[in-house]
Design an enzyme around this catalytic site. Sequence first.
Site, PDB file in Angstrom:
ATOM      1  N   SER A  36       1.155  -1.361   0.007  1.00 12.00           N
ATOM      2  CA  SER A  36      -0.418   0.548   0.187  1.00 12.00           C
ATOM      3  C   SER A  36       0.724   1.187   0.006  1.00 12.00           C
ATOM      4  O   SER A  36       0.334   2.079  -0.978  1.00 12.00           O
ATOM      5  CB  SER A  36      -1.002  -0.027   1.664  1.00 12.00           C
ATOM      6  OG  SER A  36      -0.124  -0.463   2.657  1.00 12.00           O
ATOM      7  N   HIS A  46       1.145   4.540   4.676  1.00 14.77           N
ATOM      8  CA  HIS A  46       0.486   5.473   3.414  1.00 14.77           C
ATOM      9  C   HIS A  46       0.957   6.409   3.166  1.00 14.77           C
ATOM     10  O   HIS A  46       0.995   7.049   1.851  1.00 14.77           O
ATOM     11  CB  HIS A  46      -0.953   5.845   3.905  1.00 14.77           C
ATOM     12  CG  HIS A  46      -1.792   4.060   3.570  1.00 14.77           C
ATOM     13  ND1 HIS A  46      -3.059   3.812   4.228  1.00 14.77           N
ATOM     14  CD2 HIS A  46      -1.124   2.958   3.164  1.00 14.77           C
ATOM     15  CE1 HIS A  46      -3.110   2.688   4.489  1.00 14.77           C
ATOM     16  NE2 HIS A  46      -2.297   1.844   3.488  1.00 14.77           N
TER      17      HIS A  46
END
Length: 266
Positions: free
Chosen positions: A129, A184
């Site tokens: 991610s 992230h």
Amino acid sequence: MVQLPSAPVRATWVFMAINVIMFVVCILKGMSVMGSSENDALVLIELGAKWSPLMDIGGEWWRLLTATVLHGGLVHIGFNMYALYALGPTVERFYGSLLFSVIYLIAGIGGAWASYTFGDLRGPSIGASGAIFGLIGCLIGFFLTARSVLGDFARQNLRQMVGTAAINLIIGLSLSSVIDNYAHIGGMVMGLALGYALAPRLAYIADWFKPRIEARAPAPIRWLSVVAALIFVVGATWFVHTQRMADSSSRALLENFYQAWIQSAR
């Protein structure tokens, strides 16, 4: 109709294949398919999850990279591979396979670094991610540079990418107990910086018979942004590591977990 330059898509499928293969390897090593077993974390740490005790005490810094190809269950890899399938080809068509691969990998490492620096010392972290958020940041960087040529098309896509990033960060913050938001954010910031620096510069060619948009490769000096990103990750990692080793409580915690891991591996 004037079309944007488009490079062939190859690296996206390679990265997807690597992630799927590593997920199968995790299953074969004993991880549960849905990531619901207590043994799953041990399998992931063994195969290269980002885990501070093995990095700070064991010196296994390669985990900043290997953590980006591991996933904790079918839902986890399903979401990430769908996102890579949706975003990867667009970025690769704009940047080409080489620049796409560089941005994807460094954004992934940057996300793992942010998780290492700001995340929990005790818990492992995994997943693509950070690299995928790096692709979102990369597209933001691209459309920022393309506004003068693409006009409303660039501005519309810029708003869409910023909105996508904001929504996903809000979702991540609402599920902070199971989502590594540091990875992230770190991946997106790294992707934005590299995406902006390495974006092909577009030029409109007003040819009477064939009006077109041409992409000019970034100047070689812009590759210094890649060097700067790697120097930052190495330097910042070393700084955080030395600070932890100088703090007696952090060092003791890390050593306890490290020794427990060594004992369990025997």
